[in-house]
Design a protein around this motif. Structure first.
Motif, mmCIF file in Angstrom:
data_model
loop_
_atom_site.group_PDB
_atom_site.id
_atom_site.type_symbol
_atom_site.label_atom_id
_atom_site.label_comp_id
_atom_site.label_asym_id
_atom_site.label_seq_id
_atom_site.Cartn_x
_atom_site.Cartn_y
_atom_site.Cartn_z
ATOM 1 N N ILE A 24 1.252 -1.233 -0.044
ATOM 2 C CA ILE A 24 -0.070 0.179 0.142
ATOM 3 C C ILE A 24 0.726 0.999 0.126
ATOM 4 O O ILE A 24 1.868 1.233 0.326
ATOM 5 C CB ILE A 24 -1.066 -0.097 1.164
ATOM 6 N N GLY A 30 -4.340 5.971 6.114
ATOM 7 C CA GLY A 30 -5.070 4.494 6.303
ATOM 8 C C GLY A 30 -4.130 4.197 7.647
ATOM 9 O O GLY A 30 -3.640 3.331 8.580
ATOM 10 N N PHE A 31 -2.168 3.674 6.568
ATOM 11 C CA PHE A 31 -0.894 3.994 7.715
ATOM 12 C C PHE A 31 -0.761 5.189 8.743
ATOM 13 O O PHE A 31 -0.479 4.941 9.365
ATOM 14 C CB PHE A 31 -0.285 3.411 6.280
ATOM 15 N N SER A 34 -3.486 5.722 10.890
ATOM 16 C CA SER A 34 -4.812 4.361 11.264
ATOM 17 C C SER A 34 -5.944 5.448 11.159
ATOM 18 O O SER A 34 -6.718 4.658 11.755
ATOM 19 C CB SER A 34 -4.585 3.933 12.653
ATOM 20 N N PHE A 160 -7.016 -0.398 13.550
ATOM 21 C CA PHE A 160 -5.847 -0.831 14.208
ATOM 22 C C PHE A 160 -5.652 0.126 15.129
ATOM 23 O O PHE A 160 -3.585 -0.508 15.113
ATOM 24 C CB PHE A 160 -4.754 -0.464 12.308
ATOM 25 N N TRP A 162 -3.878 -0.787 18.177
ATOM 26 C CA TRP A 162 -3.364 -1.591 19.039
ATOM 27 C C TRP A 162 -2.281 -1.427 19.900
ATOM 28 O O TRP A 162 -1.783 -2.139 20.031
ATOM 29 C CB TRP A 162 -3.336 -2.888 18.326
ATOM 30 N N GLY A 163 -2.041 -0.172 19.733
ATOM 31 C CA GLY A 163 -0.722 0.490 20.970
ATOM 32 C C GLY A 163 -1.125 -0.133 22.527
ATOM 33 O O GLY A 163 0.057 -0.989 22.613
ATOM 34 N N VAL A 166 -0.566 -4.487 22.061
ATOM 35 C CA VAL A 166 0.635 -5.020 22.166
ATOM 36 C C VAL A 166 1.185 -4.610 23.291
ATOM 37 O O VAL A 166 1.627 -5.357 23.736
ATOM 38 C CB VAL A 166 0.774 -3.985 20.957
ATOM 39 N N GLY B 30 3.170 -2.499 11.079
ATOM 40 C CA GLY B 30 2.780 -0.399 11.542
ATOM 41 C C GLY B 30 1.520 -0.795 10.948
ATOM 42 O O GLY B 30 0.886 0.495 11.453
ATOM 43 N N PHE B 31 1.285 -0.986 9.791
ATOM 44 C CA PHE B 31 -0.769 -1.239 9.349
ATOM 45 C C PHE B 31 -1.534 -1.259 9.815
ATOM 46 O O PHE B 31 -2.081 -0.870 11.153
ATOM 47 C CB PHE B 31 -0.536 -1.005 8.140
ATOM 48 N N ASP B 35 1.829 -0.670 15.115
ATOM 49 C CA ASP B 35 2.529 -0.802 16.269
ATOM 50 C C ASP B 35 3.401 -0.123 15.350
ATOM 51 O O ASP B 35 4.558 -0.934 14.729
ATOM 52 C CB ASP B 35 2.468 -2.304 16.186
ATOM 53 N N THR B 99 8.406 0.446 12.723
ATOM 54 C CA THR B 99 7.704 -0.345 12.389
ATOM 55 C C THR B 99 7.889 -2.118 12.594
ATOM 56 O O THR B 99 9.178 -2.294 12.233
ATOM 57 C CB THR B 99 6.983 -0.761 11.058
#
Lengths: 302, 302
Positions: A24, A30-31, A34, A160, A162-163, A166, B30-31, B35, B99
């Motif tokens: 991507i 989106g990255f 997020s 996404f 998720w920090g 994780v 990372g996406f 993360d 990432t």
């Protein structure tokens, strides 16, 4: 069948490509923000499980984020069939993603960006595989991190962010556990990385109502439990209720119902996967063998 | 000079490529888990501004997330010089990203994944350009969303968890404002999408201490204010303090100091950019013209 697609097939920019080649844009928001949503549906023995429920949730998630992906619901379904069909996978983890997209130079206004859609099918993913499930998982209740508040990011819109999850995972590993469940700011149980949590507490099944994804596997368990005559209370779940539970299990599209036999180093109930868990797990996989929830994949030449 | 690189140059997988071609793997966590961490440093008139401070923060962010990018600090600096040098840009927005990377099939443990590094330089980005700054920004205090708690995701580790900030932006647009600042769960002012906020309140400059990125532009303003003999209080900032402020400004690497002249539809002070704001903004851009904080870019043949 294209051998390069057997490890997975992705849909990117209108093309079907091997998963290892799927990329991507670095500048897709989106990255970089997020700013996206996604959904995951399983394929088991050649059939999608509850495809409509996943498509419904994906549509709702997009609407909540004011995302308008370039493909509609029927086209999404067709692309998912293609990804699985071209990969040839009989058991697959199938993901659809809508992102804000790539801004024009200097643009920071999300309303002025063309949204994008990606999808892929890879071999079925297990949070815990059947061998691990036989022993049962060791779950930790995270102490050093709390779940992102629904007032900040809505957990019912699959995301996404998720920090926190994780961080919870690393904390669990530090304490020799396999996985973590997070509490909210008030100390109530929420969810873990990619799963909802259930407990058998004083003879009733309990699961959190708020601050969690409304998982399709969670919903399936609620429906299967009702059919089995098991009383379920969807509400606030305190850590003490997990500590006193006779059974605990996790639910996810990535693995179904997964028994937890250790909580923070203490045995859950007898320390073996519980009877209610195993009964519901059996019903869950039974439901994958056919019936209203199964949509056969359109395999090429199939 | 490669003309294709003039719109921006990225570093991906050891290659320098035009920004429009820069892509990351769809499966990079990372996406798919956001993360990752990042940092942004500006290049102005051919010089990096406070490059060391940004590299320090990036190193700390990576350590906090247990990320070990495949390139060390000196190599990161060299890559950033290359990205800017190859683009030929004199004023640039330069980003470095670490990432978690791409898991092997079925892997969900972040400790077992090789981390990745990306970087790019694009033309300098303004949250508000000089024309917009002349009029001043219209800032909204978000009412329908709160900032992600530091107990969930640490805001001092620069991150792409922007779901709350994007919600704030949409809310601001709905109320005819240009941008939004978010409050925390206790109602105290935090930060907005990509910026810190300062106010001149009862003759003192105030800015939030907690729940915010420790911005390099914020730090620069604190140092410039000290040199100017301006008293600064870094602590809790209540919305009422912004409403009573004689001046408000935003700080970001993407635009420097940007005056706010409307807050929730009400004039800030006189309704014009304030004297303290303009004085500090002048000192800020003065500091870009040379001195200890400027590192000349290594341009090819330069």
């Amino acid at each position: 069948m294209n051998a390069a697609l057997a490890a997975g097939c992705a849909y990117v920019d209108g093309q079907y490509v091997p998963i290892a080649e799927a990329r991507i844009p670095l500048l897709d928001m989106g990255f970089s923000r997020s700013d996206c949503t996604y959904d995951v549906v399983a394929v088991w023995q050649g059939g999608f499980f509850r495809l409509d429920a996943h498509l419904d949730r994906f549509d709702r998630s997009c609407a909540c984020l004011q995302l308008a992906p370039p493909v509609g619901r029927d086209e999404v379904a067709r692309i998912l069939h293609e990804c699985v069909g071209r990969s040839g996978l009989r058991d697959a983890y199938v993901e659809m993603i809508a992102t804000r997209g790539v801004p024009n130079a200097g643009e920071r206004d999300p309303r002025r960006i063309t949204n994008r859609f990606y999808a892929y099918a890879i071999p079925y993913v297990w949070i815990a595989n059947l061998d691990q499930q036989a022993k049962g998982l060791h779950l930790a209740i995270a102490r050093n991190v709390e779940r992102i508040s629904p007032r900040a990011v809505d957990p019912t819109v699959k995301n996404f962010h998720w920090g926190d999850l994780v961080r919870g995972l690393f904390e669990a590993y530090d304490r020799a556990a396999d996985n973590a469940v997070l509490v909210d700011a008030n100390g109530f149980i929420t969810e873990g990385p990619g799963f909802n949590v259930f407990a058998c507490y004083r003879g009733q099944l309990v699961t959190p109502a708020e601050g969690v994804l409304h998982g399709i596997t969670r919903q399936t368990v609620l429906e299967l439990a009702a059919a089995e005559g098991i009383t379920v209370r969807v509400g606030r779940v305190e850590p003490e209720m997990l500590r006193e539970a006779s059974e605990i299990f996790l639910t996810s599209t990535a693995g179904g119902l997964m028994p937890v036999t250790l909580l923070d180093g203490q045995a859950v109930g007898t320390g073996e996967p519980g009877a209610m868990t195993l009964r519901l797990r059996e019903r869950y996989w039974d439901a994958h063998r056919g019936g209203q929830w199964v949509t056969p994949v359109h395999y090429p030449g199939g």
